[in-house]
Design a protein around this motif. Structure first.
Motif, PDB file in Angstrom:
ATOM      1  N   GLY A 200       0.822  -1.191   0.000  1.00  0.00           N
ATOM      2  CA  GLY A 200       0.000   0.000   0.000  1.00  0.00           C
ATOM      3  C   GLY A 200       0.864   1.252   0.000  1.00  0.00           C
ATOM      4  N   ASP A 201       0.264   2.389  -0.337  1.00  0.00           N
ATOM      5  CA  ASP A 201       0.996   3.651  -0.332  1.00  0.00           C
ATOM      6  C   ASP A 201       1.513   3.965   1.072  1.00  0.00           C
ATOM      7  OD1 ASP A 201       0.779   4.239  -2.985  1.00  0.00           O
ATOM      8  OD2 ASP A 201      -1.069   5.394  -2.780  1.00  0.00           O
ATOM      9  N   PRO A 202       2.764   4.411   1.185  1.00  0.00           N
ATOM     10  CA  PRO A 202       3.306   4.748   2.499  1.00  0.00           C
ATOM     11  C   PRO A 202       2.641   5.989   3.076  1.00  0.00           C
ATOM     12  CG  PRO A 202       4.846   5.375   0.778  1.00  0.00           C
ATOM     13  CD  PRO A 202       3.743   4.613   0.109  1.00  0.00           C
ATOM     14  N   ILE A 203       2.506   5.989   4.391  1.00  0.00           N
ATOM     15  CA  ILE A 203       1.941   7.117   5.126  1.00  0.00           C
ATOM     16  C   ILE A 203       3.051   7.758   5.943  1.00  0.00           C
ATOM     17  CG2 ILE A 203       0.302   7.811   6.921  1.00  0.00           C
ATOM     18  CD1 ILE A 203      -1.402   5.387   6.124  1.00  0.00           C
ATOM     19  N   THR A 204       3.238   9.056   5.775  1.00  0.00           N
ATOM     20  CA  THR A 204       4.253   9.761   6.542  1.00  0.00           C
ATOM     21  C   THR A 204       3.793   9.926   7.981  1.00  0.00           C
ATOM     22  OG1 THR A 204       4.993  10.977   4.583  1.00  0.00           O
ATOM     23  CG2 THR A 204       5.625  11.872   6.723  1.00  0.00           C
ATOM     24  N   VAL A 205       4.659   9.551   8.916  1.00  0.00           N
ATOM     25  CA  VAL A 205       4.333   9.653  10.343  1.00  0.00           C
ATOM     26  C   VAL A 205       4.962  10.947  10.863  1.00  0.00           C
ATOM     27  CG1 VAL A 205       4.541   8.570  12.605  1.00  0.00           C
ATOM     28  CG2 VAL A 205       4.305   7.145  10.554  1.00  0.00           C
ATOM     29  N   THR A 206       4.119  11.879  11.270  1.00  0.00           N
ATOM     30  CA  THR A 206       4.617  13.177  11.727  1.00  0.00           C
ATOM     31  C   THR A 206       4.325  13.428  13.199  1.00  0.00           C
ATOM     32  OG1 THR A 206       2.549  14.225  11.019  1.00  0.00           O
ATOM     33  CG2 THR A 206       4.369  14.193   9.442  1.00  0.00           C
ATOM     34  N   GLU A 207       3.550  12.564  13.821  1.00  0.00           N
ATOM     35  CA  GLU A 207       3.218  12.772  15.222  1.00  0.00           C
ATOM     36  C   GLU A 207       4.418  12.441  16.093  1.00  0.00           C
ATOM     37  OE1 GLU A 207      -0.293  10.661  16.304  1.00  0.00           O
ATOM     38  OE2 GLU A 207      -1.201  10.939  14.349  1.00  0.00           O
ATOM     39  N   PRO A 208       4.482  13.019  17.296  1.00  0.00           N
ATOM     40  CA  PRO A 208       5.582  12.688  18.206  1.00  0.00           C
ATOM     41  C   PRO A 208       5.450  11.267  18.706  1.00  0.00           C
ATOM     42  CG  PRO A 208       3.956  14.036  19.324  1.00  0.00           C
ATOM     43  CD  PRO A 208       3.562  14.014  17.871  1.00  0.00           C
TER      44      PRO A 208
END
Length: 237
Positions: A200-208
């Motif tokens: 699947g398309d990668p999801i950028t993780v931006t949360e701490p």
């Protein structure tokens, strides 16, 4: 958008690694999740692709630990070794994650398999085994987490395959990149026949970074292609 879909065969060898041993292979901003006191889940995926969006190639995926970051749980990928230069420069949508070029030799014949990765002319990683059980169909998904130059991404790989129990013997050159990641306590080893993987398309993780709840999401779940809205050609429905 068409998914990144690959077909071929492969093996997966799962280990329990000591937390102290894998810490050097996991960035400090990830929280390593223990599955037993002092132990985390890791392993190796040796994959031979007959077909992919960029042609045939072989790949060794190394996951030293199960981790959590930004509310996501997945198998952290520390190394990807491939034997096709074309994979290093691929620009398939969303997939630009670093790989390292290595000589890789694979074989599957008469229920015997072998997977070797070379480094500086020497065998850095060697695995071999024998298939010991009949194949049965299984659909399952595995979440992965990569850290690409400080960009953390989460994505899921859907495996549509026939699995077979297999023996496995792994040897790692102590002078290689993986030298400090010696195999721990082996949980299981399985072979993938008639393998189809849809990423699947990668999801950028931006949360701490957040600590997981007492019960985290499973590292592996059994799902059908239809449940993930992907048909057998890897095209979202």
């Amino acid at each position: 958008m068409r998914s990144w879909t690959l077909t071929g065969w492969g093996i997966s060898i799962a280990y329990l690694h000591r937390l102290s041993r894998v810490r050097a292979y996991v960035p400090p901003h990830f929280q390593i999740l223990p599955v037993l006191p002092g132990l985390t889940l890791g392993g190796y995926y040796g994959l031979h692709y007959h077909d992919s969006p960029i042609g045939p190639y072989d790949e060794l995926v190394v996951s030293p630990a199960l981790v959590s970051v930004g509310g996501k749980v997945g198998c952290y990928v520390s190394h990807r070794f491939v034997n096709s230069e074309r994979t290093l420069h691929s620009r398939w949508p969303s997939w630009r994650w670093p790989r390292e070029l290595r000589r890789i030799e694979t074989s599957l014949e008469d229920r015997q398999w072998r997977f070797q990765v070379f480094e500086a002319g020497r065998i850095a990683f060697a695995a071999r085994g024998r298939i010991i059980a009949p194949a049965f169909p299984l659909h399952f998904s595995v979440p992965f987490i990569d850290d690409v130059s400080g960009q953390i991404v989460w994505y899921s790989g859907l495996f549509d395959t026939e699995i077979q129990l297999t023996t496995a013997r792994v040897t790692i050159d102590p002078e290689s990149q993986l030298g400090r990641l010696k195999p721990g306590r082996r949980l299981f080893s399985i072979g993938f026949r008639s393998l189809r993987i849809a990423l699947g398309d990668p999801i950028t993780v931006t949360e701490p970074l957040v600590r997981p709840l007492a019960r985290t999401a499973p590292a592996m779940s059994i799902q059908s292609m239809a449940q993930l809205h992907i048909d057998r050609d890897g095209i979202p429905m």
